[in-house]
Scaffold this active site. Structure first.
Site, PDB file in Angstrom:
ATOM      1  N   LYS A  85      -6.520  30.984 -33.181  1.00  0.00           N
ATOM      2  CA  LYS A  85      -5.805  30.509 -31.985  1.00  0.00           C
ATOM      3  C   LYS A  85      -4.445  30.021 -32.424  1.00  0.00           C
ATOM      4  O   LYS A  85      -4.282  29.547 -33.553  1.00  0.00           O
ATOM      5  CB  LYS A  85      -6.567  29.351 -31.325  1.00  0.00           C
ATOM      6  CG  LYS A  85      -6.233  29.159 -29.870  1.00  0.00           C
ATOM      7  CD  LYS A  85      -6.917  30.227 -29.042  1.00  0.00           C
ATOM      8  CE  LYS A  85      -6.666  30.107 -27.583  1.00  0.00           C
ATOM      9  NZ  LYS A  85      -7.496  31.069 -26.829  1.00  0.00           N
ATOM     10  N   LYS A 142     -17.205  33.741 -29.748  1.00  0.00           N
ATOM     11  CA  LYS A 142     -17.149  34.768 -28.699  1.00  0.00           C
ATOM     12  C   LYS A 142     -17.151  36.172 -29.312  1.00  0.00           C
ATOM     13  O   LYS A 142     -17.872  37.054 -28.859  1.00  0.00           O
ATOM     14  CB  LYS A 142     -15.864  34.541 -27.878  1.00  0.00           C
ATOM     15  CG  LYS A 142     -15.891  35.165 -26.515  1.00  0.00           C
ATOM     16  CD  LYS A 142     -14.613  34.887 -25.730  1.00  0.00           C
ATOM     17  CE  LYS A 142     -14.540  33.491 -25.174  1.00  0.00           C
ATOM     18  NZ  LYS A 142     -13.431  33.327 -24.198  1.00  0.00           N
ATOM     19  N   SER A 165      -9.363  43.846 -25.659  1.00  0.00           N
ATOM     20  CA  SER A 165      -8.344  43.639 -26.706  1.00  0.00           C
ATOM     21  C   SER A 165      -8.741  44.418 -27.963  1.00  0.00           C
ATOM     22  O   SER A 165      -7.896  45.005 -28.637  1.00  0.00           O
ATOM     23  CB  SER A 165      -8.239  42.161 -27.069  1.00  0.00           C
ATOM     24  OG  SER A 165      -7.491  41.488 -26.110  1.00  0.00           O
ATOM     25  N   THR A 180     -11.437  40.801 -18.149  1.00  0.00           N
ATOM     26  CA  THR A 180     -12.255  39.578 -18.149  1.00  0.00           C
ATOM     27  C   THR A 180     -13.111  39.540 -16.888  1.00  0.00           C
ATOM     28  O   THR A 180     -14.323  39.270 -16.945  1.00  0.00           O
ATOM     29  CB  THR A 180     -11.356  38.328 -18.239  1.00  0.00           C
ATOM     30  OG1 THR A 180     -10.564  38.442 -19.422  1.00  0.00           O
ATOM     31  CG2 THR A 180     -12.172  37.052 -18.307  1.00  0.00           C
ATOM     32  N   LYS A 225      -8.728  36.523 -34.691  1.00  0.00           N
ATOM     33  CA  LYS A 225      -8.268  37.027 -33.392  1.00  0.00           C
ATOM     34  C   LYS A 225      -8.214  35.870 -32.403  1.00  0.00           C
ATOM     35  O   LYS A 225      -9.174  35.113 -32.270  1.00  0.00           O
ATOM     36  CB  LYS A 225      -9.276  38.074 -32.886  1.00  0.00           C
ATOM     37  CG  LYS A 225      -8.937  38.654 -31.533  1.00  0.00           C
ATOM     38  CD  LYS A 225      -8.108  39.900 -31.693  1.00  0.00           C
ATOM     39  CE  LYS A 225      -7.504  40.402 -30.414  1.00  0.00           C
ATOM     40  NZ  LYS A 225      -6.232  39.765 -30.052  1.00  0.00           N
ATOM     41  N   ASN A 283      -5.730  35.460 -12.042  1.00  0.00           N
ATOM     42  CA  ASN A 283      -6.019  36.705 -12.740  1.00  0.00           C
ATOM     43  C   ASN A 283      -7.523  36.991 -12.774  1.00  0.00           C
ATOM     44  O   ASN A 283      -7.980  38.083 -12.413  1.00  0.00           O
ATOM     45  CB  ASN A 283      -5.438  36.576 -14.164  1.00  0.00           C
ATOM     46  CG  ASN A 283      -5.577  37.840 -14.958  1.00  0.00           C
ATOM     47  OD1 ASN A 283      -5.560  38.924 -14.396  1.00  0.00           O
ATOM     48  ND2 ASN A 283      -5.720  37.708 -16.257  1.00  0.00           N
TER      49      ASN A 283
HETATM   50  P1  NAD Z   1      -4.666  31.852 -13.563  1.00  0.00           P
HETATM   51  O1  NAD Z   1      -3.641  30.818 -13.855  1.00  0.00           O
HETATM   52  O2  NAD Z   1      -4.248  33.253 -13.287  1.00  0.00           O
HETATM   53  O3  NAD Z   1      -5.552  31.373 -12.282  1.00  0.00           O
HETATM   54  C1  NAD Z   1      -6.100  30.102 -12.172  1.00  0.00           C
HETATM   55  C2  NAD Z   1      -6.551  29.914 -10.718  1.00  0.00           C
HETATM   56  O4  NAD Z   1      -7.223  28.683 -10.605  1.00  0.00           O
HETATM   57  C3  NAD Z   1      -5.394  29.859  -9.728  1.00  0.00           C
HETATM   58  O5  NAD Z   1      -5.790  30.511  -8.526  1.00  0.00           O
HETATM   59  C4  NAD Z   1      -5.224  28.365  -9.479  1.00  0.00           C
HETATM   60  O6  NAD Z   1      -4.626  28.075  -8.233  1.00  0.00           O
HETATM   61  C5  NAD Z   1      -6.672  27.927  -9.515  1.00  0.00           C
HETATM   62  N1  NAD Z   1      -6.845  26.514  -9.773  1.00  0.00           N
HETATM   63  C6  NAD Z   1      -6.251  25.749 -10.716  1.00  0.00           C
HETATM   64  N2  NAD Z   1      -6.693  24.494 -10.620  1.00  0.00           N
HETATM   65  C7  NAD Z   1      -7.588  24.461  -9.607  1.00  0.00           C
HETATM   66  C8  NAD Z   1      -8.390  23.445  -9.025  1.00  0.00           C
HETATM   67  N3  NAD Z   1      -8.355  22.208  -9.492  1.00  0.00           N
HETATM   68  N4  NAD Z   1      -9.218  23.785  -8.003  1.00  0.00           N
HETATM   69  C9  NAD Z   1      -9.260  25.036  -7.553  1.00  0.00           C
HETATM   70  N5  NAD Z   1      -8.520  26.042  -8.047  1.00  0.00           N
HETATM   71  C10 NAD Z   1      -7.700  25.751  -9.066  1.00  0.00           C
HETATM   72  O7  NAD Z   1      -5.696  31.781 -14.778  1.00  0.00           O
HETATM   73  P2  NAD Z   1      -6.763  32.896 -15.201  1.00  0.00           P
HETATM   74  O8  NAD Z   1      -6.160  33.787 -16.216  1.00  0.00           O
HETATM   75  O9  NAD Z   1      -7.372  33.470 -13.959  1.00  0.00           O
HETATM   76  O10 NAD Z   1      -7.830  31.990 -15.964  1.00  0.00           O
HETATM   77  C11 NAD Z   1      -8.834  31.252 -15.272  1.00  0.00           C
HETATM   78  C12 NAD Z   1      -9.841  30.735 -16.274  1.00  0.00           C
HETATM   79  O11 NAD Z   1     -10.420  31.817 -16.995  1.00  0.00           O
HETATM   80  C13 NAD Z   1      -9.275  29.780 -17.344  1.00  0.00           C
HETATM   81  O12 NAD Z   1     -10.278  28.852 -17.653  1.00  0.00           O
HETATM   82  C14 NAD Z   1      -9.056  30.704 -18.535  1.00  0.00           C
HETATM   83  O13 NAD Z   1      -9.072  29.988 -19.760  1.00  0.00           O
HETATM   84  C15 NAD Z   1     -10.271  31.599 -18.392  1.00  0.00           C
HETATM   85  N6  NAD Z   1     -10.148  32.879 -19.110  1.00  0.00           N
HETATM   86  C16 NAD Z   1      -9.165  33.759 -18.772  1.00  0.00           C
HETATM   87  C17 NAD Z   1      -9.097  34.973 -19.446  1.00  0.00           C
HETATM   88  C18 NAD Z   1      -8.063  36.012 -19.062  1.00  0.00           C
HETATM   89  O14 NAD Z   1      -8.178  37.149 -19.544  1.00  0.00           O
HETATM   90  N7  NAD Z   1      -7.109  35.694 -18.196  1.00  0.00           N
HETATM   91  C19 NAD Z   1      -9.999  35.274 -20.485  1.00  0.00           C
HETATM   92  C20 NAD Z   1     -10.996  34.347 -20.791  1.00  0.00           C
HETATM   93  C21 NAD Z   1     -11.057  33.155 -20.089  1.00  0.00           C
END
Ligand code: NAD
Length: 424
Positions: A113, A101, A356, A197, A77, A228
């Site tokens: 992945k 995880k 999921s 998340t 997955k 997100n």
């Molecule tokens: P996203 O792209 O929706 O949001 C990222 C946010 O971080 C944005 O607001 C962006 O402007 C900000 N950002 C980027 N660089 C930055 C910086 N240098 N300083 C400050 N802010 C900054 O991404 P997401 O889906 O919210 O994911 C965020 C993190 O969570 C990632 O590490 C991702 O791998 C992890 N994650 C996400 C999920 C999911 O379900 N979306 C699941 C597990 C882990």
């Protein structure tokens, strides 16, 4: 080799820390070295050239990958990312994190992945659709609801999943929505998946806060990232009565001692894509936020944000890693020495893969749950996972960090399943 002895030396890169931690867990728990041999690289790895007809009339060949890391606990997955930084090595390393995880949170999946090396922002919608369908044509032989189940990741979303499930149908003539997750609700996705998340992260933050003596009503929360994960986390923290005093994104940060008006802020971000221009707070530089005095600090943006340079200045009472790998190993060491507890990413952001799993269960049953059921089941699994890791920390990993305990618990679970299935 003797039990608990692994001598291999390897230079550590940014992903190497995960592999090292697996090795250390195997040694600390006196498990068979075979466990490390199984986990140090994917069981199977595939690479393919994916031809895509471009809008300009020519054809471009993209390189795609799928790593099937480990399936001792269930089907492989893990997400598929469309990003210029995708390499064979990064896909392999990320697949290990998925194995850990899933084992940790207790979903019956293994880890995988996938990805395509491309600049997704330069692709037209038509090119992106042809690439998504091409990816499935290249790797369809690897996928299936009981074999390997992809999901969205960086620069792939519900629309990409919908094209992929459709292409899988074109190839197999079987409509199997459970062959991947993260689909829009209209094509078999689960309600509550998008915010899972963040919701899961806030559930574990709540449990960790109790242990740290932090009362959530009025507790101050600081969040790096307002996408997100960060945006929804701000909403759920404020629904619990916390004051979200500071949030930042790539456009900078905002501060308000009484707590930001989160629904208004999220409305602004929804409209404009950025925090910039929101009037309800004092403007600050993004970096200031990480070292601000607060009860709970939630990095929810990028990797390597808490470093040896800023860790000595962090004033939070608790750090909860919503992002993947936001803390460098050196920073973690400093925080640990300073007595600041940290809930690690593989636990704190596992709510996404948990829902999921619920999506896959619903697809397989052909019976769909309401939001309340999804959230209740998510809460139960996250709270249980948190306390299991906390107990493991006390009993099997005394003096260690919560990350060491999380890795240890996951590795032990995988080892036991491999032993029982006769893999070693
Ligand atoms: P996203 O792209 O929706 O949001 C990222 C946010 O971080 C944005 O607001 C962006 O402007 C900000 N950002 C980027 N660089 C930055 C910086 N240098 N300083 C400050 N802010 C900054 O991404 P997401 O889906 O919210 O994911 C965020 C993190 O969570 C990632 O590490 C991702 O791998 C992890 N994650 C996400 C999920 C999911 O379900 N979306 C699941 C597990 C882990």
């Amino acid at each position: 080799m003797e039990k608990g002895q692994i001598t291999e030396k390897k230079k550590e890169d940014s992903f190497g820390a995960a592999e090292r931690r697996v090795r250390e867990s195997v040694e600390r728990l006196q498990l068979s070295p075979a466990v490390y041999e199984f986990l140090k690289k994917p069981l199977h790895f595939a690479e393919a050239s994916i031809p895509v007809k471009m809008d300009h009339g020519g054809v471009e060949l993209f390189t795609g990958y799928r790593a099937q890391h480990n399936n001792v606990l269930g089907p492989f997955k893990g997400g598929i990312r469309f990003h210029p930084g995708v390499t064979a090595e990064s896909v392999k390393a990320l697949s290990l994190l998925m194995t850990l995880k899933c084992a940790l949170v207790g979903v019956p999946f293994g880890g995988g992945k996938g990805g395509v090396t491309c600049n997704s922002l330069q692709l037209s919608p038509g090119e992106k659709e042809r690439l998504s369908r091409g990816y499935i044509r290249a790797f369809s032989y690897l996928f299936g609801p009981e074999i390997d189940i992809p999901a969205p990741d960086l620069f792939t979303d519900g629309q990409v999943m919908a094209w992929m499930v459709d292409e899988y149908y074109n190839i197999t003539r079987r409509y199997l929505p459970g062959m991947l997750t993260g689909k829009p609700v209209e094509v078999g996705g689960s309600v509550g998946r998008k915010e899972a998340t963040s919701r899961g992260c806030v559930y574990v933050a709540r449990e960790a806060a109790k242990l740290s003596g932090i009362t959530l009503e009025g507790a101050t929360v600081v969040i790096q990232g307002c996408g997100n994960v960060g945006g929804k986390a701000a909403q759920f923290f404020s629904e619990l009565g916390c004051r979200v005093i500071s949030v930042c994104d790539i456009s900078g940060g905002l501060y308000c001692a009484e707590g930001l008006a989160v629904p208004d802020l999220l409305g602004h971000v929804q409209e404009t894509g950025l925090i910039e221009g929101f009037a309800g707070g004092e403007k600050i530089a993004g970096e200031e936020l990480l070292t601000m005095e607060c009860d709970i600090l939630v990095p929810a943006a990028m990797e390597n944000q808490l470093t040896a340079a800023n860790a000595p200045e962090i004033k939070a009472r608790l750090v909860v890693e919503a992002a993947n790998a936001p803390t460098t190993p050196e920073a973690e060491q400093i925080l640990s020495e300073r007595g600041i507890p940290l809930v690690p990413d593989i636990l704190a952001n596992s709510g996404g893969v948990t829902v999921s799993y619920f999506e896959w269960v619903q697809n397989n049953q052909g019976l769909y749950w309401d939001l309340e059921t999804v959230n209740q089941r998510l809460e139960k699994m996250m709270v249980e996972a948190f306390h299991t890791v906390h107990r493991f920390n006390r009993e099997k990993c005394p003096g260690g960090t919560m990350r060491e305990a999380a890795y240890g618990y996951a590795v032990q679970r995988l080892a036991e399943a491999m032993r029982l299935r006769g893999w070693f």
